[in-house]
Design a protein around this motif. Structure first.
Motif, short mmCIF file in Angstrom:
data_model
loop_
_atom_site.label_atom_id
_atom_site.label_comp_id
_atom_site.label_asym_id
_atom_site.label_seq_id
_atom_site.Cartn_x
_atom_site.Cartn_y
_atom_site.Cartn_z
N PRO A 5 -4.41 5.91 7.04
CA PRO A 5 -4.88 4.89 8.11
C PRO A 5 -4.66 5.31 9.50
CG PRO A 5 -2.97 4.19 6.34
CD PRO A 5 -3.51 5.91 6.28
N ASP A 6 -5.66 4.69 10.15
CA ASP A 6 -5.70 5.05 11.45
C ASP A 6 -4.78 4.18 12.37
OD1 ASP A 6 -6.72 6.13 14.02
OD2 ASP A 6 -8.31 4.78 14.21
N PHE A 7 -4.41 4.90 13.41
CA PHE A 7 -3.50 4.03 14.41
C PHE A 7 -3.58 4.47 15.48
CE2 PHE A 7 -1.04 7.55 12.46
CZ PHE A 7 -0.42 7.92 13.55
N THR A 8 -3.12 3.55 16.72
CA THR A 8 -2.88 4.08 18.11
C THR A 8 -1.56 3.85 18.52
OG1 THR A 8 -5.32 3.90 18.60
CG2 THR A 8 -4.04 3.84 20.32
N LEU A 9 -1.17 4.70 18.97
CA LEU A 9 0.64 4.45 19.45
C LEU A 9 0.61 4.95 21.09
CD1 LEU A 9 2.79 4.90 16.30
CD2 LEU A 9 2.09 2.79 17.38
N LYS A 10 1.54 4.35 21.62
CA LYS A 10 1.85 4.79 23.00
C LYS A 10 2.86 6.03 22.89
CE LYS A 10 2.07 2.18 26.50
NZ LYS A 10 0.85 2.58 27.14
N SER A 11 2.50 7.39 23.51
CA SER A 11 3.51 8.33 23.50
C SER A 11 4.51 8.29 24.66
CB SER A 11 2.48 9.39 23.93
OG SER A 11 2.29 9.81 25.48
N LEU A 12 5.42 9.14 24.52
CA LEU A 12 6.56 9.17 25.39
C LEU A 12 6.01 9.24 26.73
CD1 LEU A 12 9.57 10.71 23.46
CD2 LEU A 12 9.41 8.26 24.05
N GLU A 13 5.10 10.05 26.93
CA GLU A 13 4.52 10.43 28.19
C GLU A 13 3.75 9.13 28.63
OE1 GLU A 13 4.14 12.60 25.54
OE2 GLU A 13 6.07 13.56 26.42
N GLY A 14 3.24 8.13 28.16
CA GLY A 14 2.85 7.00 28.36
C GLY A 14 1.39 6.74 28.01
N SER A 15 0.94 7.84 27.60
CA SER A 15 -0.50 7.85 27.07
C SER A 15 -0.78 7.19 25.60
CB SER A 15 -1.33 9.11 27.37
OG SER A 15 -0.69 10.10 26.43
N ASN A 16 -1.86 6.53 25.18
CA ASN A 16 -2.14 6.14 24.02
C ASN A 16 -2.58 7.15 23.36
OD1 ASN A 16 -1.03 3.43 24.23
ND2 ASN A 16 -3.09 2.84 24.97
N LEU A 17 -2.15 7.47 22.03
CA LEU A 17 -2.87 8.42 21.19
C LEU A 17 -3.36 7.86 19.86
CD1 LEU A 17 -0.41 11.50 21.69
CD2 LEU A 17 -2.72 10.86 22.68
N ARG A 18 -4.39 8.07 19.44
CA ARG A 18 -4.99 7.72 18.18
C ARG A 18 -5.25 8.85 17.39
NH1 ARG A 18 -11.02 4.80 17.48
NH2 ARG A 18 -10.57 4.10 15.36
N LEU A 19 -4.77 8.46 15.98
CA LEU A 19 -4.92 9.64 14.94
C LEU A 19 -6.24 9.62 14.76
CD1 LEU A 19 -3.66 11.05 12.53
CD2 LEU A 19 -4.00 9.14 11.19
N GLU A 20 -7.40 9.03 14.88
CA GLU A 20 -8.65 9.14 14.69
C GLU A 20 -9.35 10.36 15.68
OE1 GLU A 20 -12.63 9.26 13.16
OE2 GLU A 20 -10.89 8.41 12.34
N GLU A 21 -8.77 10.51 16.85
CA GLU A 21 -8.93 11.60 17.76
C GLU A 21 -8.69 13.02 17.44
OE1 GLU A 21 -7.11 10.12 21.20
OE2 GLU A 21 -8.39 8.56 21.87
N TYR A 22 -7.80 12.77 16.31
CA TYR A 22 -7.38 14.40 15.82
C TYR A 22 -8.30 14.77 14.61
CZ TYR A 22 -3.14 14.27 18.88
OH TYR A 22 -2.59 14.01 19.92
N ARG A 23 -9.46 14.17 14.45
CA ARG A 23 -10.21 14.48 13.38
C ARG A 23 -10.70 15.74 13.48
NH1 ARG A 23 -12.90 11.08 9.23
NH2 ARG A 23 -11.10 9.64 9.46
N GLY A 24 -11.05 16.46 12.56
CA GLY A 24 -11.17 17.81 12.71
C GLY A 24 -10.02 18.86 12.72
N GLN A 25 -8.85 18.44 12.88
CA GLN A 25 -7.45 19.08 12.63
C GLN A 25 -6.69 18.75 11.61
OE1 GLN A 25 -5.56 19.39 16.62
NE2 GLN A 25 -6.94 18.18 17.57
N VAL A 26 -5.81 19.51 11.41
CA VAL A 26 -4.95 19.26 10.30
C VAL A 26 -3.67 18.59 11.11
CG1 VAL A 26 -3.23 20.37 8.54
CG2 VAL A 26 -5.46 21.28 8.85
#
Length: 164
Positions: free
Chosen positions: A30-51
């Motif tokens: 399941p894809d998700f977007t969460l805020k990181s401790l650094e303040g940026s939003n990270l989305r799992l889908e952006e890591y497609r192509g990586q393990v």
């Protein structure tokens, strides 16, 4: 008797509905977007192509705190090969998560699941919980809990998926 049968059927239907949403091996993560401790939003889908190893943890969880430096070493060891670790704090508060990150000196992205929606999507049953996703976004490994030595299995899985 009929009311007892009806009650059992309702209970079984409820259990089936709850577990119908559980993430299983070979499911698309399941894809998700969460805020990181650094303040940026990270989305799992952006890591497609990586393990990607997603580790769900909490500051009150002793095994979580014990596992985090090991996950950081895994992150550093394989990040140049198309591998990433995402830590998802399930408490929903920045302060306790930041305190643990500061104590353990982990450098992988730590995300805050403020409303526990991601935790619900992944149907967490234990702390910590680890999910490994392949380059195509498919769940390939799920591990609940942590005891010393579990990281050997993570290494085995990650190395195999990197080679695919």
């Amino acid at each position: 008797m009929k009311s007892l049968v009806r009650l059992v059927l309702v209970a079984l239907t409820t259990v089936a509905a709850v577990h119908a949403h559980a993430v299983a091996i070979q499911d698309e993560a399941p894809d998700f977007t969460l805020k990181s401790l650094e303040g940026s939003n990270l989305r799992l889908e952006e890591y497609r192509g990586q393990v990607v190893l997603i580790n769900f943890w909490a500051s009150w969880c002793g095994p979580c705190r014990q596992e985090m430096p090991l996950l950081d070493r895994l992150h550093h060891r394989y990040e140049d090969t198309g591998f990433a670790v995402l830590g998802v704090n399930v408490e929903g508060e920045v302060k306790p998560a930041q305190e643990i990150v500061d104590k353990t000196n982990v450098t992988f992205p730590v995300l805050i699941d403020e409303d526990q929606k991601v935790s619900e999507m992944y149907d967490l049953e234990a702390m910590p919980s680890t999910v490994v996703v392949d380059r195509d976004g498919v769940v390939r490994y799920i591990h609940r809990g942590y005891k010393p030595g579990d990281e050997a299995k993570y290494i085995e899985i990650v190395k195999a998926l990197i080679r695919e």
